[in-house]
Design a protein around this motif. Structure first.
Motif, PDB file in Angstrom:
ATOM      1  N   LYS A  75      32.626  38.563  45.432  1.00 16.45           N
ATOM      2  CA  LYS A  75      33.581  37.628  45.209  1.00 16.45           C
ATOM      3  C   LYS A  75      33.586  37.086  43.591  1.00 16.45           C
ATOM      4  O   LYS A  75      34.725  36.595  42.990  1.00 16.45           O
ATOM      5  CB  LYS A  75      33.238  36.522  45.965  1.00 16.45           C
ATOM      6  CG  LYS A  75      33.726  36.708  47.371  1.00 16.45           C
ATOM      7  CD  LYS A  75      33.142  35.585  48.167  1.00 16.45           C
ATOM      8  CE  LYS A  75      33.213  35.787  49.685  1.00 16.45           C
ATOM      9  NZ  LYS A  75      32.906  34.761  50.731  1.00 16.45           N
ATOM     10  N   ASN A  78      35.414  39.689  41.585  1.00 16.07           N
ATOM     11  CA  ASN A  78      36.832  39.437  41.964  1.00 16.07           C
ATOM     12  C   ASN A  78      37.604  38.329  41.124  1.00 16.07           C
ATOM     13  O   ASN A  78      38.591  38.331  40.567  1.00 16.07           O
ATOM     14  CB  ASN A  78      37.400  39.182  43.379  1.00 16.07           C
ATOM     15  CG  ASN A  78      38.768  39.580  43.736  1.00 16.07           C
ATOM     16  OD1 ASN A  78      39.225  40.092  42.951  1.00 16.07           O
ATOM     17  ND2 ASN A  78      38.872  38.696  44.779  1.00 16.07           N
ATOM     18  N   THR A  79      36.827  37.189  41.032  1.00 19.74           N
ATOM     19  CA  THR A  79      37.507  36.029  40.332  1.00 19.74           C
ATOM     20  C   THR A  79      37.329  36.220  38.912  1.00 19.74           C
ATOM     21  O   THR A  79      38.605  35.971  38.191  1.00 19.74           O
ATOM     22  CB  THR A  79      36.485  34.838  40.707  1.00 19.74           C
ATOM     23  OG1 THR A  79      36.404  34.668  41.940  1.00 19.74           O
ATOM     24  CG2 THR A  79      36.684  33.613  39.875  1.00 19.74           C
ATOM     25  N   LEU A  81      37.954  39.216  37.445  1.00 18.43           N
ATOM     26  CA  LEU A  81      38.873  40.190  37.271  1.00 18.43           C
ATOM     27  C   LEU A  81      40.377  39.434  37.298  1.00 18.43           C
ATOM     28  O   LEU A  81      41.168  39.680  36.551  1.00 18.43           O
ATOM     29  CB  LEU A  81      38.819  41.178  38.164  1.00 18.43           C
ATOM     30  CG  LEU A  81      37.534  42.222  37.909  1.00 18.43           C
ATOM     31  CD1 LEU A  81      37.471  43.200  38.962  1.00 18.43           C
ATOM     32  CD2 LEU A  81      37.736  42.995  36.739  1.00 18.43           C
ATOM     33  N   LYS A  82      40.248  38.772  38.305  1.00 23.36           N
ATOM     34  CA  LYS A  82      41.721  38.056  38.316  1.00 23.36           C
ATOM     35  C   LYS A  82      41.832  37.226  37.164  1.00 23.36           C
ATOM     36  O   LYS A  82      43.040  37.121  36.587  1.00 23.36           O
ATOM     37  CB  LYS A  82      41.578  36.835  39.751  1.00 23.36           C
ATOM     38  CG  LYS A  82      42.176  37.536  40.808  1.00 23.36           C
ATOM     39  CD  LYS A  82      41.913  36.554  41.627  1.00 23.36           C
ATOM     40  CE  LYS A  82      42.132  37.361  43.389  1.00 23.36           C
ATOM     41  NZ  LYS A  82      41.984  36.250  44.528  1.00 23.36           N
ATOM     42  N   ALA A  83      41.076  36.355  36.413  1.00 23.72           N
ATOM     43  CA  ALA A  83      40.942  35.686  35.281  1.00 23.72           C
ATOM     44  C   ALA A  83      41.506  36.528  34.156  1.00 23.72           C
ATOM     45  O   ALA A  83      42.223  36.277  33.331  1.00 23.72           O
ATOM     46  CB  ALA A  83      39.687  34.838  35.075  1.00 23.72           C
ATOM     47  N   GLN A  84      40.760  37.741  33.889  1.00 24.26           N
ATOM     48  CA  GLN A  84      41.139  38.775  33.051  1.00 24.26           C
ATOM     49  C   GLN A  84      42.418  39.201  33.040  1.00 24.26           C
ATOM     50  O   GLN A  84      43.122  39.395  32.034  1.00 24.26           O
ATOM     51  CB  GLN A  84      40.058  39.889  33.122  1.00 24.26           C
ATOM     52  CG  GLN A  84      38.806  39.385  32.610  1.00 24.26           C
ATOM     53  CD  GLN A  84      37.791  40.503  32.678  1.00 24.26           C
ATOM     54  OE1 GLN A  84      37.838  41.421  33.564  1.00 24.26           O
ATOM     55  NE2 GLN A  84      36.683  40.531  32.256  1.00 24.26           N
ATOM     56  N   ILE A  85      42.898  39.606  34.246  1.00 22.40           N
ATOM     57  CA  ILE A  85      44.428  39.975  34.397  1.00 22.40           C
ATOM     58  C   ILE A  85      45.490  38.863  34.044  1.00 22.40           C
ATOM     59  O   ILE A  85      46.408  39.177  33.339  1.00 22.40           O
ATOM     60  CB  ILE A  85      44.530  40.562  35.823  1.00 22.40           C
ATOM     61  CG1 ILE A  85      43.998  41.708  36.249  1.00 22.40           C
ATOM     62  CG2 ILE A  85      46.074  40.442  36.115  1.00 22.40           C
ATOM     63  CD1 ILE A  85      43.804  41.853  37.473  1.00 22.40           C
ATOM     64  N   GLN A  86      45.291  37.660  34.515  1.00 22.07           N
ATOM     65  CA  GLN A  86      45.951  36.450  34.016  1.00 22.07           C
ATOM     66  C   GLN A  86      45.900  36.459  32.500  1.00 22.07           C
ATOM     67  O   GLN A  86      46.994  36.026  32.055  1.00 22.07           O
ATOM     68  CB  GLN A  86      45.381  35.048  34.415  1.00 22.07           C
ATOM     69  CG  GLN A  86      46.287  34.025  34.595  1.00 22.07           C
ATOM     70  CD  GLN A  86      47.865  34.278  35.088  1.00 22.07           C
ATOM     71  OE1 GLN A  86      47.958  34.695  36.194  1.00 22.07           O
ATOM     72  NE2 GLN A  86      48.944  33.957  34.301  1.00 22.07           N
ATOM     73  N   SER A  89      48.138  39.093  30.982  1.00 21.08           N
ATOM     74  CA  SER A  89      49.512  38.584  31.253  1.00 21.08           C
ATOM     75  C   SER A  89      49.944  37.611  30.406  1.00 21.08           C
ATOM     76  O   SER A  89      51.056  37.673  29.768  1.00 21.08           O
ATOM     77  CB  SER A  89      49.695  38.307  32.838  1.00 21.08           C
ATOM     78  OG  SER A  89      50.982  38.172  32.978  1.00 21.08           O
TER      79      SER A  89
END
Length: 108
Positions: A75, A78-79, A81-86, A89
């Motif tokens: 978890k 995952n959090t 990785l989501k921040a890195q993707i954002q 972007s």
């Protein structure tokens, strides 16, 4: 002074914690001795706290907590990785806007 003691059943397993005065004379089923850490199922042997859990129970608990710890780690990853993707972007959007502005200056 008051301390926490353990109310035990006839087999030596803890039923409930209780608060007692440290100078009180206690019944045989109330134990002042603190429970040591890392016991899965503490049991009073008459002289000391011992492990009261079966090997099967310990294995089950180890697997359960291991799965929980692994899930918590996933978890967190995952959090992150989501921040890195954002962030990636957002940077990409900024670069696109910058290129568009530069194109407007070069090609009026």
């Amino acid at each position: 002074m008051f301390i926490e003691a353990s109310l035990i059943d006839e087999n030596g397993f803890i039923i409930d914690p209780v608060i007692v005065n440290d100078t009180d004379v206690l019944e045989a089923n109330v134990i002042k001795e603190p429970v040591p850490p890392l016991l899965y199922k503490p049991r009073w042997s008459g002289n000391e706290w011992v492990e009261g859990a079966t090997e099967e129970y310990i294995k089950h608990e180890d697997n359960r907590t291991k799965g929980t710890a692994e899930m918590d780690l996933l978890k967190q990853e995952n959090t992150l990785l989501k921040a890195q993707i954002q962030a990636s972007s957002d940077r990409s959007d900024f670069h696109e806007e910058l290129i568009a502005e530069m194109a407007m200056l070069v090609y009026p």
